[in-house]
Design an enzyme around this catalytic site. Sequence first.
Site, PDB file in Angstrom:
ATOM      1  N   GLY A  35     -57.661 116.742  36.194  1.00 26.42           N
ATOM      2  CA  GLY A  35     -57.628 117.673  35.113  1.00 26.42           C
ATOM      3  C   GLY A  35     -58.796 118.303  35.369  1.00 26.42           C
ATOM      4  O   GLY A  35     -60.022 117.947  35.552  1.00 26.42           O
ATOM      5  N   ARG A  96     -52.543 117.061  39.867  1.00 24.36           N
ATOM      6  CA  ARG A  96     -52.322 115.511  40.073  1.00 24.36           C
ATOM      7  C   ARG A  96     -51.399 115.341  40.493  1.00 24.36           C
ATOM      8  O   ARG A  96     -50.193 116.309  40.966  1.00 24.36           O
ATOM      9  CB  ARG A  96     -51.704 115.651  37.954  1.00 24.36           C
ATOM     10  N   ASP A 127     -60.388 109.448  35.942  1.00 23.65           N
ATOM     11  CA  ASP A 127     -60.530 107.308  36.145  1.00 23.65           C
ATOM     12  C   ASP A 127     -58.861 107.350  36.764  1.00 23.65           C
ATOM     13  O   ASP A 127     -58.523 106.436  37.948  1.00 23.65           O
ATOM     14  CB  ASP A 127     -59.778 106.394  35.192  1.00 23.65           C
ATOM     15  N   THR A 150     -64.401 114.854  34.021  1.00 24.48           N
ATOM     16  CA  THR A 150     -63.304 115.221  33.455  1.00 24.48           C
ATOM     17  C   THR A 150     -64.557 115.655  32.062  1.00 24.48           C
ATOM     18  O   THR A 150     -65.130 114.948  31.173  1.00 24.48           O
ATOM     19  CB  THR A 150     -62.852 113.342  33.028  1.00 24.48           C
ATOM     20  N   ASP A 152     -63.402 114.607  28.926  1.00 24.61           N
ATOM     21  CA  ASP A 152     -63.055 113.585  27.892  1.00 24.61           C
ATOM     22  C   ASP A 152     -64.559 112.517  27.854  1.00 24.61           C
ATOM     23  O   ASP A 152     -64.314 112.061  27.329  1.00 24.61           O
ATOM     24  CB  ASP A 152     -60.919 112.896  28.171  1.00 24.61           C
ATOM     25  N   ASP A 154     -65.128 110.199  29.116  1.00 26.89           N
ATOM     26  CA  ASP A 154     -64.240 108.575  29.241  1.00 26.89           C
ATOM     27  C   ASP A 154     -64.295 107.658  30.168  1.00 26.89           C
ATOM     28  O   ASP A 154     -64.109 106.468  30.170  1.00 26.89           O
ATOM     29  CB  ASP A 154     -62.494 108.653  28.774  1.00 26.89           C
ATOM     30  N   GLY A 195     -58.653 114.939  23.676  1.00 27.48           N
ATOM     31  CA  GLY A 195     -59.542 113.157  24.140  1.00 27.48           C
ATOM     32  C   GLY A 195     -57.923 112.629  23.412  1.00 27.48           C
ATOM     33  O   GLY A 195     -58.190 111.933  22.574  1.00 27.48           O
ATOM     34  N   ARG A 196     -57.174 112.529  24.244  1.00 22.99           N
ATOM     35  CA  ARG A 196     -55.814 111.899  23.825  1.00 22.99           C
ATOM     36  C   ARG A 196     -56.280 110.403  24.266  1.00 22.99           C
ATOM     37  O   ARG A 196     -55.636 109.540  22.298  1.00 22.99           O
ATOM     38  CB  ARG A 196     -54.659 112.294  24.359  1.00 22.99           C
TER      39      ARG A 196
END
Length: 356
Positions: A35, A96, A127, A150, A152, A154, A195-196
Amino acid sequence: MTLLVLIKLIIFSKHNYGTHMDKKIKKVALLTSGGDAPGMNACIRAIVLTCLRYGIEVYGYRHGYNGLIQQEYLSLRAKNVTNIIQRGGTILHSARCTEFKSDEAAELAGKNLDILGIQALLVIGGDGSFRGAKHLSEHWQGQVIGLPGTIDNDIYGTDATIGYYTAIETALESIDKVRDTADAFERIFLVEVMGRHAGFIGLSAAIASAADQIMVPELSRAADDELENIISHIEEVKNRRGNSSYIVVITENLWAEGVTKLAEILTERTKVDCRPVILGHVQRGGSPVSQDRVLATKLGVFAVESVIEGKTGVMVCEANHELICLPLETSWEKQKELDPYLIKIQTDTFDLLNRP
C-alpha cells in the site's frame, strides 16, 4: 515500548548485523511495495540525493516486486526527484506481488539485479514487503534493507512509519467535518478508518477529534457485547445532555456485517438517526504532513549510510529519536502495541468528558 526492550534494540543497532564490509558500493536500487503511503516520495528523494552525494548510481524499480521480476526500472537522477517531496503516492508506483513468494521469482529477481550490477536493494513498505525482502535475500547475495512505509504504523520497533502522521491528519479533518453535520442534525455517526489489523490511526484520530467511542482490533470484544456497550453509552449520554451528536471511530472490517449494517442496527435500537462514513483510500492520499516528510528524509539518508556501512537484512527505523537498525523479521515476529496511556484516556475518561 519498555525501557528494557529499547535498550536491547539500541544494543543491537550498535552491531554490524550481516555486514558486507569488503566491497565499495557503486550501484543501489530501490522500490516501493504494498500500500502506498504519503511520504514515500520524500523517502525516494532522500535516497537518491544521498546516493549521488556518495557517488553511487541509483535505480528505481517500478510497480514493486513486479518490476523486479520484469526488469522494469529507470536510472534516477536529481532531476527525477525535484519537487516531489510534497507529493503523495510514489513516483515509482506500487503494487502487491503474490508471485514473488515463489523461489523461482526470487531467483529471477536476483539475476535481474546482478545483470544491472546492483549491490544493494532498498525496499520501502510494510511487513509484507519486508517478508519479500527477506525472501529475496535467501536467493541473492546483495544487501537488502527495509524502510517502514505504511499508514497503519504497525511495524514493531519504530516510533512511527512513513505515512502514519498524514493518515491521522486526513482522518481528523474528515471527522471534524462530520462533527459539524452531526451537531446540526443531532445524529450518530460511525466513521470507519483504515487499520484492519491495527488501531493506531483509529485511536489517535479518536483522541484528537474527541470522539465518543472507538472500536479497534486491540480492544475488540464479542459483537453482541460491543453493540450493547455502544448502545448503553449512547443512552447514558442522551440522559445527561439530551439529544446531541455522537461520534464512533471504528477500524475497517471490524464489524463482520459492515459498518453500514451496524448503523442500521443502532438507528433501530436507539431511535436516533445513525449514518456511516467510510473514509477508505482517501487516507492514503494527499500531500504528506511535515512529520512524515522529516521522518522519510531521515530514514532515506540513514538507509544509504547503512548500506555503505555494509549492513544487510535489516530495517532502518527511529526509536526515541535515535536511528537504529533491526532485523527484518522483527516487523512480523513481534506485535507493536497501542499506547496504553492513550487507551486509558479514551476508555477511562470519556464519562467525565461527556458530562454537561
